[in-house]
Design an enzyme around this catalytic site. Sequence first.
Site, PDB file in Angstrom:
ATOM      1  CB  SER A 232      -9.966   8.660   0.262  1.00 61.23           C
ATOM      2  OG  SER A 232      -9.459   8.152  -0.293  1.00 61.23           O
TER       3      SER A 232
ATOM      4  CE  LYS B 172     -12.857  -8.933   2.506  1.00 66.46           C
ATOM      5  NZ  LYS B 172     -13.651  -8.295   3.451  1.00 66.46           N
TER       6      LYS B 172
ATOM      7  CB  SER C  81      -5.529  -0.510  -0.641  1.00 67.74           C
ATOM      8  OG  SER C  81      -5.378   1.099   0.219  1.00 67.74           O
TER       9      SER C  81
ATOM     10  CB  VAL D 234     -26.515 -10.741  -1.630  1.00 67.67           C
ATOM     11  CG1 VAL D 234     -27.784  -9.707  -2.365  1.00 67.67           C
ATOM     12  CG2 VAL D 234     -26.419 -11.551  -2.030  1.00 67.67           C
TER      13      VAL D 234
ATOM     14  CD  GLU E 204      -3.131  -1.200   2.323  1.00 63.27           C
ATOM     15  OE1 GLU E 204      -3.895  -0.575   2.555  1.00 63.27           O
ATOM     16  OE2 GLU E 204      -2.889  -2.514   3.044  1.00 63.27           O
TER      17      GLU E 204
ATOM     18  CD  GLU F 120     -19.106  -3.260  -1.412  1.00 64.72           C
ATOM     19  OE1 GLU F 120     -18.023  -2.212  -0.642  1.00 64.72           O
ATOM     20  OE2 GLU F 120     -18.991  -3.514  -2.497  1.00 64.72           O
TER      21      GLU F 120
ATOM     22  CE  LYS G 186      -9.553  -7.015   5.082  1.00 64.15           C
ATOM     23  NZ  LYS G 186      -7.740  -6.603   5.553  1.00 64.15           N
TER      24      LYS G 186
ATOM     25  CB  ALA H 127     -20.114 -13.861  -1.054  1.00 68.71           C
TER      26      ALA H 127
ATOM     27  CG  ASN I 203     -16.678  -5.724   5.374  1.00 70.36           C
ATOM     28  OD1 ASN I 203     -16.139  -7.200   4.522  1.00 70.36           O
ATOM     29  ND2 ASN I 203     -16.140  -5.403   4.061  1.00 70.36           N
ATOM     30  CD  GLU I 204     -12.195  -4.284   5.564  1.00 64.37           C
ATOM     31  OE1 GLU I 204     -12.247  -5.122   5.044  1.00 64.37           O
ATOM     32  OE2 GLU I 204     -11.656  -3.013   5.093  1.00 64.37           O
TER      33      GLU I 204
END
Length: 371
Positions: A339, A194, A200, A234, A23, A237, A148, A232, A327-328
């Site tokens: 951003s 992941k 990123s 559905v 990153e 976001e 994570k 996953a 999610n995180e």
Amino acid sequence: MNEDRESPSRVRVAVVFGGRNSEHAVSLMGAGSVLQAIDRTKYEVVPIGIAQDGRWVLASGSQTYAIESGRLPVVDDSGTALALPADSGALVALEPGEIPLPLGQVDVVFPVMHGPFGEDGTIQGLLEMAGVRYVGSGVLASAVGMDKAYMKLVLRAAGLPVGPFVVVRDRDWRLDRGRVLKEIEELGWPVFVKPSRAGSSQGISKAHDPESLEQAIERAREHDPKVLVEAAVVGREIECAVLESPDGAAPEASVPGEVLVRGEREFFDFEAKYHPGQMELRAPADIPAEVAETIRAMAVRAYEALGCEGLSRVDFFYTPSGELIVNEINTMPGFTSLSVAPQLWAATGLPYADLVDRLIQLALRRPAGLR
């Protein structure tokens, strides 16, 4: 303070960026925005780049560090090398063959860094050992937020909803791959794979079957031997930024925003995040008011669960059935002026330059050293 300072009335801020990870370029792009936005009448800025080989150098304070002609920016390691000793955080300029000369003492460090050796508590620990104030979360929150797998355990323990996942550790993948694959298949298809300790969207893949799963895990392992596989979800976001309150009150949450990926991309990958025209942020998100307030409250709970300071960005899935899943959380989210987190604050009424100033002022109020 050093008598050679340009102006003793200004606060000296070291903006640190780059680093030894994938990153590196993302960090530079964020630092470029900070360097442009920071008030030079109020702050004396010391731009410090960490090259990909770990060398610390005095960098240019006027570069934008943007993607040009498809090429990612990198720290030019040909400048004056720097060292950060443990005696009062004094920065020292090193010339070949010379005794270290004092560059001056900084009042605060703004580490615009992402990923390992930056966002994961390592540079935070270094600065605490040196007794230097810095922007953002401390060692523990940074480390947990970077990993994570542990992040999800902490969020779950705090009563926040997280999706099903499997952690793939290096030893298990090498010695007991069959059991690991069976556990993952129980999540159902498709899954997201992941690196556990990267950001990123580096090394992320979407796997639809066992064959693509193994390829995705190997790809993630190029970034981190510890891999996270998630079922996953559905849903839309939705992202929400959180900021420490200047008066010691409860943290503040921004308006939630919805991330929309353009084109035929299956998910919000690196190109969508950092190449122009690949994503759209709608802030405020077009969601019911009560859902927006629930998201803001959950974002603050996630921030406090990790013990964050300064800023964070919390990412959610909002499913068609109305369920919210965390999610995180990112303790140092992408920080260019375009951003997501800065845009969310701009939509809430806090422009980018004011956000930069607030983060520096928050850091200056904290004690130097162990928090």
